[in-house]
Design an enzyme around this catalytic site. Structure first.
Site, PDB file in Angstrom:
ATOM      1  N   LYS A 281      85.196  15.958  33.207  1.00  0.00           N
ATOM      2  CA  LYS A 281      85.116  15.309  31.899  1.00  0.00           C
ATOM      3  C   LYS A 281      85.334  16.339  30.797  1.00  0.00           C
ATOM      4  CE  LYS A 281      81.703  11.727  33.146  1.00  0.00           C
ATOM      5  NZ  LYS A 281      82.488  10.524  32.898  1.00  0.00           N
ATOM      6  N   GLU A 353      82.609   8.235  40.670  1.00  0.00           N
ATOM      7  CA  GLU A 353      81.682   8.619  41.736  1.00  0.00           C
ATOM      8  C   GLU A 353      80.579   7.592  41.963  1.00  0.00           C
ATOM      9  OE1 GLU A 353      81.287   9.474  38.710  1.00  0.00           O
ATOM     10  OE2 GLU A 353      79.151   9.087  38.407  1.00  0.00           O
ATOM     11  N   ARG A 355      80.492   4.310  42.000  1.00  0.00           N
ATOM     12  CA  ARG A 355      80.811   3.215  42.936  1.00  0.00           C
ATOM     13  C   ARG A 355      80.792   3.708  44.379  1.00  0.00           C
ATOM     14  NH1 ARG A 355      86.535   2.262  40.118  1.00  0.00           N
ATOM     15  NH2 ARG A 355      85.228   2.860  38.356  1.00  0.00           N
TER      16      ARG A 355
HETATM   17  N1  BES Z   1      79.067   7.663  34.410  1.00  0.00           N
HETATM   18  C1  BES Z   1      80.404   7.304  34.069  1.00  0.00           C
HETATM   19  C2  BES Z   1      80.470   6.076  33.178  1.00  0.00           C
HETATM   20  C3  BES Z   1      79.922   6.229  31.775  1.00  0.00           C
HETATM   21  C4  BES Z   1      80.770   6.518  30.725  1.00  0.00           C
HETATM   22  C5  BES Z   1      78.594   6.017  31.508  1.00  0.00           C
HETATM   23  C6  BES Z   1      80.272   6.621  29.449  1.00  0.00           C
HETATM   24  C7  BES Z   1      78.090   6.127  30.241  1.00  0.00           C
HETATM   25  C8  BES Z   1      78.932   6.416  29.202  1.00  0.00           C
HETATM   26  C9  BES Z   1      81.196   7.003  35.352  1.00  0.00           C
HETATM   27  O1  BES Z   1      80.847   7.750  36.469  1.00  0.00           O
HETATM   28  C10 BES Z   1      82.632   7.322  35.062  1.00  0.00           C
HETATM   29  O2  BES Z   1      82.926   8.467  34.848  1.00  0.00           O
HETATM   30  N2  BES Z   1      83.477   6.307  35.076  1.00  0.00           N
HETATM   31  C11 BES Z   1      84.861   6.467  34.825  1.00  0.00           C
HETATM   32  C12 BES Z   1      85.634   5.663  35.844  1.00  0.00           C
HETATM   33  C13 BES Z   1      87.118   5.923  35.853  1.00  0.00           C
HETATM   34  C14 BES Z   1      87.390   7.351  36.287  1.00  0.00           C
HETATM   35  C15 BES Z   1      87.783   4.941  36.782  1.00  0.00           C
HETATM   36  C16 BES Z   1      85.149   5.977  33.412  1.00  0.00           C
HETATM   37  O3  BES Z   1      84.548   4.994  32.987  1.00  0.00           O
HETATM   38  O4  BES Z   1      85.953   6.610  32.735  1.00  0.00           O
HETATM   39 ZN    ZN Z   2      78.916   8.421  36.515  1.00  0.00          ZN
HETATM   40 MN    MN Z   3      81.882   9.612  36.571  1.00  0.00          MN
END
Ligand code: BES
Ligand code: ZN
Ligand code: MN
Length: 507
Positions: A281, A353, A355
């Site tokens: 990220k 991760e 899911r």
């Molecule tokens: N933990 C994140 C989702 C999240 C984003 C929670 C912002 C709270 C605030 C999750 O693990 C994630 O990174 N999801 C990705 C999925 C994508 C790579 C398909 C996302 O939402 O960008």
């Molecule tokens: Zn996450």
């Molecule tokens: Mn994530």
């Protein structure tokens, strides 16, 4: 902070601050009735004069404080706007009670009296006011050594009901509110705790200590046992971190024949830190990722109340706790992981991760043959884009369970919106080398994530709550503080309560 129920009329309430909820209509009336009228007369017309002077119209989220100069038993009067009477719900009262507690803390009041509006059912108002007051007093300051922002909440809050009968009848509602508010505050603490302190093993320790205190059963598994359970998706995510994963199972086992009833299952996402892994990220995107275990916090906090709720069936909570980190051993793009259920997954984004871990934990939970299974997860940014920061998305192929959870959210005062499991999004998870890939395209991302989870639910009635938006707040609003909010605890509690009421009625 001690919250009590009294039937003292507001004009006689001895307190440092007397908080009086009022509707827009009350302030527009020429001769208002009820408490506003009585207090205004007692103050020689100065209440309504002050409201007019300060242009206080009773709008939701507004408030007005002024001294009573000896005109009342209370030293200060605080008017709390509730908006229009016909749009009143207990949620407005929950927020107003929190504003009252904060206003009282600001002037170092020891005693706060809060009149109940008497606009709806007494028990619902008692519960909402008590929860709002308790949750409004919440602070996370264990890492502060300076005095900044340190204000003590009032020592006592008296909720003023209309009659001694309401006070007697409301004892149960008040107990429930105390129980729930304590659980929500604990969930907030877990979410706010930094990831460096709340590691997967620390989270397991917290679960164990909670289970002991609240007489629940608990088992915690480390990497070897997780391997024995063949949780290849969970282990794949965990392997990039120096911190060992923990599989946490907490459950409530009632006595007698209730023990043999089909249980309820709650599954919580417990990523104690989500760096994104090798699909790292940005700094901005990683900043709040200590909160990626908010689903597990809600599940554990709800479990904390179950002994007191005493439902006539078992309740289980399952959590796969680990970090998602890039490292020499981290899982890689293109890796194919084998799940507990046997299905294979091609990794196309290591940041998807949640899911993966949930897939294996849902499969495990479903083997306990629960009557229904609900998971809570800060799963997708896409859900935040869709619904914003105050609303969770509910995904379920089961109409009856969806209706049940929406009803529980409504009585609990949490905002949950049903989302579709559109079939056309499914093929975004197609893989050329495995049964599926873990990340599809950007569009419909929250739906794709829910579809992914649905493949691991083993035919058990299941609902997925994406709480990525409401789990954490950047803004203080009523009883919702900055940081962890404890979202989901109240919906789970009311779900269990409603199910328990239904089961008892059928006996
Ligand atoms: N933990 C994140 C989702 C999240 C984003 C929670 C912002 C709270 C605030 C999750 O693990 C994630 O990174 N999801 C990705 C999925 C994508 C790579 C398909 C996302 O939402 O960008
Ligand atoms: Zn996450
Ligand atoms: Mn994530």
């Amino acid at each position: 902070m001690d919250i009590r129920l009294r039937s003292t009329p507001p004009e006689d309430a001895a307190a440092d601050v007397l908080a009086l909820p009022c509707f827009e209509e009350d302030l527009r009336a020429r001769r208002p009735d009820g408490s506003i009228g009585a207090l205004d007369r007692k103050l020689g017309g100065r209440l309504l004069a002050a409201a007019k002077e300060e242009r206080f119209a009773g709008g939701a989220e507004s408030s007005l404080a002024f001294p009573t100069w000896g005109g009342l038993a209370a030293g200060r009067l605080l008017l709390l706007g509730l908006g229009k009477r016909e749009r009143f719900g207990t949620e407005a009262l929950r927020h107003a009670a929190a504003r009252a507690v904060r206003a009282a803390s600001r002037v170092s009041a020891q005693r706060l009296a809060l009149a109940l509006p008497g606009a709806g059912e007494a028990d619902a108002e008692i519960r909402a006011a008590a929860e709002g007051a308790a949750l409004g007093a919440y602070r996370f300051d264990r890492y502060r050594t300076d005095e900044k922002g340190r204000r003590e909440p009032p020592r006592a809050v008296d909720l003023l009901a209309a009659s001694p009968a309401e006070v007697r009848g409301g004892a149960g509602a008040l107990d429930l509110a105390r129980e729930v508010a304590g659980a929500v505050a604990w969930a907030r603490d877990l979410v706010n705790e930094p990831a460096g302190a709340l590691t997967p093993s620390r989270l397991a320790d917290e679960a164990r200590a909670m289970a002991r205190t609240h007489r629940l059963r608990v088992e915690v598994f480390g990497p070897e046992a997780i391997r024995t359970l063949r949780m290849g998706l969970f282990l794949g995510v965990a392997q990039g971190s120096a911190e060992e994963p923990r599989l946490i199972h907490v459950w409530y086992q009632p006595g007698g024949s209730a023990a043999r009833r089909p249980p309820l299952a709650i599954v919580g996402k417990a990523i104690t830190f989500d760096s994104g892994g090798l699909s790292l990220k940005t700094n901005e995107g990683m900043l709040d990722m200590k909160t990626d275990m908010a689903g597990a916090a809600a599940a554990l906090a709800a479990m904390r109340t179950v002994r007191a709720l005493a439902p006539p069936f078992p309740v289980h909570a399952f959590m796969g706790a680990c970090e998602n980190m890039p490292g020499g051993r981290a899982y890689k793009l293109g890796d194919v992981l084998v799940s507990r259920s046997g299905k294979t997954v091609e990794i196309t984004n290591t940041d998807a991760e949640g899911r993966l871990v949930l897939g294996d934990v849902l499969a495990w939970a479903s083997s306990f043959r629960p009557a229904a299974m609900v998971d809570l997860a800060t799963l997708t940014g896409a859900c935040v884009v869709a619904l914003g920061h105050w609303t969770a998305g509910a995904f379920s192929p089961d109409e009856a369970l969806a209706a049940e959870i929406l009803a529980a959210a409504a009585t609990a005062g949490e905002d949950v919106w049903r989302m579709p499991l559109t079939d056309w999004v499914k093929d975004t998870l197609d893989s050329d080398v495995a049964d599926m890939r873990n990340a599809g395209e950007r569009w419909g991302g929250a739906i794709a994530a829910a579809h992914f989870l649905s493949r691991f639910t083993g035919g058990v009635p299941w609902l997925h709550l994406d709480i990525a938006g409401p789990a954490f707040s950047h803004k203080e609003r009523g009883y919702i503080p900055k940081g962890g909010t404890g979202f989901g605890v109240r919906t789970l509690v009311d779900w269990i309560r409603h199910r328990a009421d239904g089961a008892k009625a059928r006996r």
